[in-house]
Design a protein around this motif. Sequence first.
Motif, short mmCIF file in Angstrom:
data_model
loop_
_atom_site.label_atom_id
_atom_site.label_comp_id
_atom_site.label_asym_id
_atom_site.label_seq_id
_atom_site.Cartn_x
_atom_site.Cartn_y
_atom_site.Cartn_z
N GLU A 140 44.43 74.82 102.12
CA GLU A 140 44.74 74.08 100.84
C GLU A 140 46.16 73.99 100.57
OE1 GLU A 140 40.45 75.82 98.98
OE2 GLU A 140 42.35 77.06 98.79
N LEU A 141 46.75 75.16 100.87
CA LEU A 141 48.15 74.83 100.55
C LEU A 141 48.90 73.81 101.21
CD1 LEU A 141 49.22 78.49 100.12
CD2 LEU A 141 49.16 77.02 98.33
N THR A 192 48.31 70.24 99.85
CA THR A 192 48.70 69.97 98.67
C THR A 192 50.20 69.86 98.58
OG1 THR A 192 46.87 71.29 97.74
CG2 THR A 192 48.49 70.86 96.08
N ASN A 194 47.10 66.26 95.72
CA ASN A 194 46.07 66.41 96.94
C ASN A 194 46.33 65.31 97.84
OD1 ASN A 194 43.61 66.33 98.47
ND2 ASN A 194 43.78 68.54 97.77
N ASP A 225 53.17 78.38 95.39
CA ASP A 225 51.98 79.15 94.92
C ASP A 225 52.18 79.49 93.26
OD1 ASP A 225 49.68 80.07 95.94
OD2 ASP A 225 50.17 82.07 96.28
N LEU A 262 51.33 76.40 91.45
CA LEU A 262 50.06 75.95 91.21
C LEU A 262 49.48 77.08 90.30
CD1 LEU A 262 49.17 75.49 95.01
CD2 LEU A 262 49.12 73.64 93.13
N GLU A 263 50.07 78.33 90.09
CA GLU A 263 49.39 79.15 89.36
C GLU A 263 49.84 78.71 87.85
OE1 GLU A 263 49.51 83.92 87.91
OE2 GLU A 263 50.05 83.52 90.03
N ASN A 302 44.55 80.36 96.87
CA ASN A 302 44.61 79.25 97.82
C ASN A 302 44.71 79.72 99.30
OD1 ASN A 302 44.75 77.05 95.95
ND2 ASN A 302 46.67 77.90 95.28
N ASN A 303 43.85 79.08 100.12
CA ASN A 303 43.96 79.50 101.51
C ASN A 303 45.14 78.59 102.29
OD1 ASN A 303 42.69 76.93 102.33
ND2 ASN A 303 40.78 77.79 102.35
N LYS A 304 45.40 78.86 103.48
CA LYS A 304 46.65 78.15 103.85
C LYS A 304 46.19 76.48 104.25
CE LYS A 304 49.51 78.13 108.03
NZ LYS A 304 49.83 78.79 109.54
N SER A 337 43.77 82.52 86.13
CA SER A 337 44.50 83.17 87.29
C SER A 337 44.02 84.56 87.43
CB SER A 337 45.74 82.94 87.37
OG SER A 337 46.07 81.61 87.46
#
Length: 164
Positions: free
Chosen positions: A88-89, A92, A2, A62, A65-66, A84-86, A77
């Motif tokens: 957050e992505l 990260t 992050n 994505d 992360l999953e 995750n929202n935009k 999951s």
Amino acid sequence: MNSTYNCAFQIQAIKSGTEVCVTVTLLDGLVLARSPFHHSMNYRSVVVIGHPQVITDAKEKDEALEALVEHLIPGRSADAVRANNKSELVSTIIAALPLDEASAKVRTGPPIDDKPDYDLDVWAGELPLTSVVGIPIADPKLKAGVAVPGYVAGYSRDGVHGTQ
């Protein structure tokens, strides 16, 4: 990783493709000898050196992360957690680290004292250290009636899930 302020240097190194070194050590116990000079620790350690490759493809990011979430707590999951929202992505970074070079080291067993010290009336041996899974503690802001899921209640570090 992050992108918080404390990680800025590491993030820049990863983005630039600079060779990085990642080290992980798990402490398994204290080794108490008859002389403090011979005290030690039982541990498992790995060092990996490589050139990180930042994952930029949204779908691949994505999926990574999953996979991380599922590795840590299988079943999470599928529990309708929001995606995750935009923002957050964007904040990260996911990087692949090819194993250009790797080394592992393990220390196990009792103390190794000087031969004359074995006659001393001083306790010597190993003090194992472990991590255990505790009892889940609900978020104080959790909506009433939301039960602890089975994958949390039966969580086990070895991947075998029980039920409670």
